[in-house]
Design an enzyme around this catalytic site. Sequence first.
Site, PDB file in Angstrom:
ATOM      1  N   HIS A  38       0.132  -1.576  10.207  1.00 10.17           N
ATOM      2  CA  HIS A  38      -0.101  -2.994   9.921  1.00 10.17           C
ATOM      3  C   HIS A  38      -0.820  -3.702  11.066  1.00 10.17           C
ATOM      4  CE1 HIS A  38       0.537  -5.820   6.815  1.00 10.17           C
ATOM      5  NE2 HIS A  38       1.569  -6.471   7.289  1.00 10.17           N
ATOM      6  N   ASN A  84       2.604 -13.097   8.607  1.00 10.39           N
ATOM      7  CA  ASN A  84       2.753 -13.982   7.448  1.00 10.39           C
ATOM      8  C   ASN A  84       2.271 -15.403   7.689  1.00 10.39           C
ATOM      9  OD1 ASN A  84       3.948 -11.699   6.449  1.00 10.39           O
ATOM     10  ND2 ASN A  84       5.916 -12.637   5.983  1.00 10.39           N
ATOM     11  N   ASP A 109      -5.785  -4.487   7.826  1.00 13.11           N
ATOM     12  CA  ASP A 109      -5.425  -3.186   7.269  1.00 13.11           C
ATOM     13  C   ASP A 109      -5.494  -3.233   5.743  1.00 13.11           C
ATOM     14  OD1 ASP A 109      -3.000  -4.944   7.867  1.00 13.11           O
ATOM     15  OD2 ASP A 109      -2.121  -3.528   6.451  1.00 13.11           O
ATOM     16  N   ASN A 130      -0.016 -10.245   3.039  1.00 12.95           N
ATOM     17  CA  ASN A 130       0.564 -11.540   3.397  1.00 12.95           C
ATOM     18  C   ASN A 130      -0.245 -12.292   4.446  1.00 12.95           C
ATOM     19  OD1 ASN A 130       2.760 -11.375   1.618  1.00 12.95           O
ATOM     20  ND2 ASN A 130       3.973 -10.193   3.078  1.00 12.95           N
TER      21      ASN A 130
END
Length: 205
Positions: A38, A84, A109, A130
């Site tokens: 991530h 987020n 990613d 997100n």
Amino acid sequence: MWLIDLFRRTKPELADCSMKYLIVGLGNIGDEYVGTRHNIGFHIIDAFADKQNAVWADKRYGAIAKTRVKNAELILLKPSTFMNLSGQAVRYWAQQEKIPVENILVIVDDLSLPVAKVRMRGNGSAGGHNGLKNIESCMMTQNYARIKFGIGNDFPKGAQVDFVLGTFSDEDNKLIGEKMEYVGDMIKSFCLQGLARTMNQYNKK
């Protein structure tokens, strides 16, 4: 040509911002996230900053480094808001540096691409990511450029979170390392040649 020169003399602040770019690598802060799938956006922008000899400084909403590619000024950003809430950092620094949305490039990613496969897009949905969702919400548009860097999707049903927060294999890291300079060239091309020409040149490879 004289019209461009006149524009720069009469509206220097607008002329300056037209050659200023915000390059954002997405990731999560904290040692536990270093090297995770991530965080590939952080990894890529770190490699680019190193290549440019750019120095990071902790600022509001993230780490900032500044560099130049010919006549373009690049503001590199690693948000410290966690994934987020990435949009808060993007919006703040775009406003702070007076950078228009068409001069923003986000490195992210992507589960839908094989490891180290790269695609540039000029718009589109967040696709369940997100970080991109929050950027879209804060910037109130889907029309910003992004480099999607493949992390693969070799995980069983229900294990997506563990997969994206896991680390790459040695084989994957070798493939990723071989792509760092390539992505750096994409970033430079975006700033010097624009989105359309960069997509035409690099998405074919």
